[in-house]
Design an enzyme around this catalytic site. Structure first.
Site, short mmCIF file in Angstrom:
data_model
loop_
_atom_site.label_atom_id
_atom_site.label_comp_id
_atom_site.label_asym_id
_atom_site.label_seq_id
_atom_site.Cartn_x
_atom_site.Cartn_y
_atom_site.Cartn_z
N THR A 91 1.32 -1.19 0.16
CA THR A 91 -0.14 -0.01 -0.04
C THR A 91 0.47 1.48 0.37
N GLY A 92 1.92 1.09 -0.18
CA GLY A 92 2.73 2.03 -0.01
C GLY A 92 3.89 2.73 -0.93
N GLN A 93 4.07 3.81 -1.50
CA GLN A 93 4.63 4.06 -2.24
C GLN A 93 5.05 3.44 -4.10
N ASP A 94 6.25 1.81 -2.86
CA ASP A 94 7.24 1.91 -3.72
C ASP A 94 6.26 0.37 -4.32
N ALA A 153 7.78 -3.14 3.81
CA ALA A 153 7.02 -2.38 5.53
C ALA A 153 7.93 -2.27 6.31
N SER A 202 8.48 4.75 7.72
CA SER A 202 9.67 5.41 7.15
C SER A 202 10.02 6.62 6.75
N THR A 257 18.50 1.86 3.53
CA THR A 257 18.15 3.00 2.87
C THR A 257 20.03 4.16 2.77
N GLU A 295 20.14 7.10 4.73
CA GLU A 295 19.99 6.62 5.77
C GLU A 295 21.41 5.56 6.47
N TYR A 321 15.69 5.76 12.95
CA TYR A 321 14.97 5.13 11.61
C TYR A 321 16.13 4.60 10.72
N LYS A 338 17.35 0.15 10.58
CA LYS A 338 17.80 -0.33 9.24
C LYS A 338 18.87 -0.79 8.97
N HIS A 369 13.93 8.19 -3.55
CA HIS A 369 13.34 8.04 -4.25
C HIS A 369 11.77 8.33 -4.06
N ARG A 399 4.08 9.68 -3.38
CA ARG A 399 5.33 9.64 -2.61
C ARG A 399 4.20 10.23 -0.89
P1 NAP Z 1 5.91 3.84 2.69
O1 NAP Z 1 4.96 4.78 1.87
O2 NAP Z 1 6.02 4.47 3.71
O3 NAP Z 1 4.75 2.51 2.92
C1 NAP Z 1 5.27 1.99 3.98
C2 NAP Z 1 4.81 0.43 3.63
O4 NAP Z 1 4.53 -0.33 5.05
C3 NAP Z 1 3.24 0.57 4.45
O5 NAP Z 1 2.42 0.26 3.01
C4 NAP Z 1 3.23 0.60 5.29
O6 NAP Z 1 1.52 0.08 5.36
C5 NAP Z 1 3.53 -0.50 4.99
N1 NAP Z 1 3.71 -1.56 7.20
C6 NAP Z 1 4.19 -0.09 7.47
N2 NAP Z 1 4.16 -0.49 9.31
C7 NAP Z 1 4.16 -1.71 8.59
C8 NAP Z 1 3.90 -3.54 9.58
N3 NAP Z 1 4.05 -3.44 10.72
N4 NAP Z 1 3.36 -4.39 8.83
C9 NAP Z 1 3.21 -4.66 7.44
N5 NAP Z 1 3.15 -3.45 7.10
C10 NAP Z 1 3.78 -2.25 7.84
O7 NAP Z 1 7.81 3.42 2.32
P2 NAP Z 1 8.62 3.30 0.84
O8 NAP Z 1 8.43 4.83 -0.36
O9 NAP Z 1 7.16 2.89 -0.26
O10 NAP Z 1 9.00 2.77 0.96
C11 NAP Z 1 9.25 1.40 0.92
C12 NAP Z 1 10.70 0.81 2.02
O11 NAP Z 1 12.30 0.98 0.98
C13 NAP Z 1 10.67 0.64 2.73
O12 NAP Z 1 11.21 0.07 4.13
C14 NAP Z 1 11.19 1.97 3.52
O13 NAP Z 1 11.81 1.96 4.80
C15 NAP Z 1 12.16 1.80 2.44
N6 NAP Z 1 12.53 3.16 1.27
C16 NAP Z 1 12.77 4.16 0.76
C17 NAP Z 1 13.19 5.23 0.78
C18 NAP Z 1 12.91 6.43 -0.58
O14 NAP Z 1 12.98 7.55 -0.41
N7 NAP Z 1 11.07 6.17 -0.52
C19 NAP Z 1 14.50 5.08 0.78
C20 NAP Z 1 15.23 4.02 1.04
C21 NAP Z 1 14.38 3.02 1.50
P3 NAP Z 1 -0.46 0.86 5.78
O15 NAP Z 1 -1.17 1.54 3.62
O16 NAP Z 1 -0.27 -0.02 6.25
O17 NAP Z 1 0.92 2.18 6.90
O1 F7E Z 2 13.72 14.33 4.00
C1 F7E Z 2 14.94 18.08 4.67
C2 F7E Z 2 14.93 17.07 6.03
O2 F7E Z 2 11.31 13.61 5.31
C3 F7E Z 2 14.35 15.34 2.88
C4 F7E Z 2 12.74 8.33 3.58
O3 F7E Z 2 12.14 8.21 2.73
O4 F7E Z 2 14.62 8.75 2.25
C5 F7E Z 2 13.53 9.90 3.38
O5 F7E Z 2 13.86 9.68 3.89
C6 F7E Z 2 15.10 16.55 3.83
C7 F7E Z 2 16.14 16.72 5.00
O6 F7E Z 2 13.46 12.45 4.07
C8 F7E Z 2 11.01 19.72 5.70
O7 F7E Z 2 15.33 17.79 7.30
C9 F7E Z 2 13.29 20.26 5.26
O8 F7E Z 2 17.02 16.89 5.27
O9 F7E Z 2 12.09 13.88 2.58
P1 F7E Z 2 12.25 13.95 3.56
P2 F7E Z 2 14.21 12.30 4.50
O10 F7E Z 2 14.27 11.86 5.61
O11 F7E Z 2 15.61 12.11 3.34
C10 F7E Z 2 15.29 8.47 3.05
C11 F7E Z 2 16.76 7.51 1.70
C12 F7E Z 2 14.37 7.52 3.34
O12 F7E Z 2 14.84 5.89 3.31
C13 F7E Z 2 13.17 7.25 4.35
O13 F7E Z 2 12.53 6.40 4.36
O14 F7E Z 2 14.74 17.59 3.05
N1 F7E Z 2 13.29 18.75 4.71
N2 F7E Z 2 11.82 20.71 5.88
C14 F7E Z 2 12.50 19.01 5.06
N3 F7E Z 2 12.47 17.27 5.17
C15 F7E Z 2 9.82 16.92 5.73
N4 F7E Z 2 9.64 16.26 5.98
N5 F7E Z 2 9.44 17.99 5.73
C16 F7E Z 2 9.88 19.91 5.75
O15 F7E Z 2 9.13 20.50 6.00
#
Ligand code: NAP
Ligand code: F7E
Length: 325
Positions: free
Chosen positions: A13-16, A82, A85, A126, A128, A150, A154, A180, A185
């Site tokens: 149900t999430g973005q990816d 999941a 995140s 990630t 992170e 976080y 991870k 991404h 998102r």
């Molecule tokens: P997201 O949109 O936040 O989606 C997270 C998903 O995890 C949702 O489907 C959520 O379900 C599910 N979930 C959360 N807690 C759970 C639990 N306890 N049991 C089962 N499902 C659960 O994340 P995303 O951006 O698509 O990212 C996908 C994955 O890649 C995550 O693991 C994230 O940490 C990792 N990641 C993301 C990025 C990025 O930039 N997007 C970068 C590096 C790594 P609900 O809909 O029920 O909340």
């Molecule tokens: O923040 C700055 C903030 O929340 C990016 C997740 O997908 O990518 C994501 O984590 C930057 C940070 O993503 C605001 O301080 C400024 O430096 O979009 P973000 P994130 O924290 O990088 C990594 C790879 C993951 O794995 C994570 O799951 O933007 N920033 N002003 C702000 N950020 C937010 N959210 N809101 C602001 O108003």
């Protein structure tokens, strides 16, 4: 005719998860998605796929539910997307974040070991984890120094994935993905927060936008390009870990500039700073070197940073023009 390949996607149900499900369906997979029970269902991102995917209830906190999901779906490939995140939430809910995003991975791996050890496993690691970076750009071999609960959760998940590969010979890969984004998102992440606000302001529905650190920099790519890399990792002869990134850093200020100017606005007239949005610890100089993925997976990003932010701003502008529900 041979039976279709089956994939179980957690976090569907999430973005990816939603983009990966589309990607796998296009390739003829039978797709199962793990979904958790909530008081009301929130399946917006997969509404258009509901007839084509099988949803199985389960939670990373509940080992028996994971075992059941694997028994029902008999997957050839498991994509563990999941997680909790959102980085700021990991400071307010550190233990829950560790349970979901850290220990939850061990639960799933342990179930896989018992129920379907022949399956292939992808872990969503990630950038992170690199946090206070030890080298620039970051590669698969760069030491980890996470800077948020976080990132710490991870890092544990990353190491346990490698550990199950080495201890039990399971096919487990960890994809170290840099940020991404997409029109799907989550609304709290910075790019989407900005694209939504720019669209609402352009439509006359919102006045200003309060932001945190405008100097923060990230390596931002397009989610559709990145789910392709996840799949490629599980098609290799042997399991390995890969960095997936664009290799370019941009600032939050640039996100604002592009999103607002795409909609004919000057960001400086609308954006204000709110110190409450600053983080206890920031990560600096996160930028990935994806040369291993380029060479071994034949993967490269296809969408530029500017194209990404423009497409997000336009998408939110279109949606903001639709009648409100
Ligand atoms: P997201 O949109 O936040 O989606 C997270 C998903 O995890 C949702 O489907 C959520 O379900 C599910 N979930 C959360 N807690 C759970 C639990 N306890 N049991 C089962 N499902 C659960 O994340 P995303 O951006 O698509 O990212 C996908 C994955 O890649 C995550 O693991 C994230 O940490 C990792 N990641 C993301 C990025 C990025 O930039 N997007 C970068 C590096 C790594 P609900 O809909 O029920 O909340
Ligand atoms: O923040 C700055 C903030 O929340 C990016 C997740 O997908 O990518 C994501 O984590 C930057 C940070 O993503 C605001 O301080 C400024 O430096 O979009 P973000 P994130 O924290 O990088 C990594 C790879 C993951 O794995 C994570 O799951 O933007 N920033 N002003 C702000 N950020 C937010 N959210 N809101 C602001 O108003």
């Amino acid at each position: 005719m041979s039976e279709p390949r089956r994939a179980l996607v957690t976090g569907i149900t999430g973005q990816d998860g939603s983009y990966l499900a589309e990607f796998l369906l296009e390739r003829g997979y039978q797709v199962y998605g793990l979904v958790r029970r909530a008081s009301s269902q929130r399946f917006e991102r997969i509404e258009h796929l509901r007839e084509r995917v099988e949803l199985v209830t389960g939670d990373l906190l509940d080992q028996a539910s994971l075992s059941r999901a694997l028994t029902l779906s008999r997957p050839h490939e498991i994509y563990n997307l999941a997680a909790q995140s959102f980085v700021p939430t990991s400071w307010t809910e550190p233990v829950l974040t560790a349970e979901f995003s850290g220990v939850g991975v061990t639960r799933l791996l342990e179930c896989m070991r018992q129920v379907c050890p022949e399956a292939r496993f992808y872990q969503a690691s990630t950038s992170e984890m690199f946090g206070k970076v030890r080298e620039v750009p970051q590669r698969e071999t760069t030491p980890l120094y996470p800077r948020s609960p976080y990132g710490v959760a991870k890092a544990y998940a990353h190491h346990i994935t490698v550990n199950y590969r080495e201890s039990y010979g399971l096919y487990c890969c960890s994809g170290i993905l840099f940020n991404h984004e997409s029109p799907r998102r989550g609304r709290e992440f910075v790019t989407r927060k900005v694209s939504l606000a720019a669209a609402a302001i352009a439509r006359g529905r919102q006045k200003g936008l309060a932001m945190g650190n405008l100097d923060a920099r990230r390596d931002w790519g397009y989610a559709c390009d990145y789910v392709d890399a996840m799949w490629r990792m599980l098609q290799q002869e042997s399991p390995e870990d890969f960095v997936i990134a664009t290799g370019e850093m941009h600032t939050v200020r640039e996100v604002c500039e592009i999103a607002f100017s795409t909609l004919g606005l000057d960001w400086r007239e609308h954006v204000t700073l709110d110190p409450a949005l600053l983080r206890p610890a920031e990560v600096d100089q996160l930028v990935g070197d994806a040369s291993k993925a380029r060479e071994k997976l034949g993967w490269r990003p296809r969408t530029s940073f500017r194209e990404l932010i423009e497409l997000m701003a336009r998408s939110d502008y279109e949606a903001a023009g639709s009648p409100r529900t």
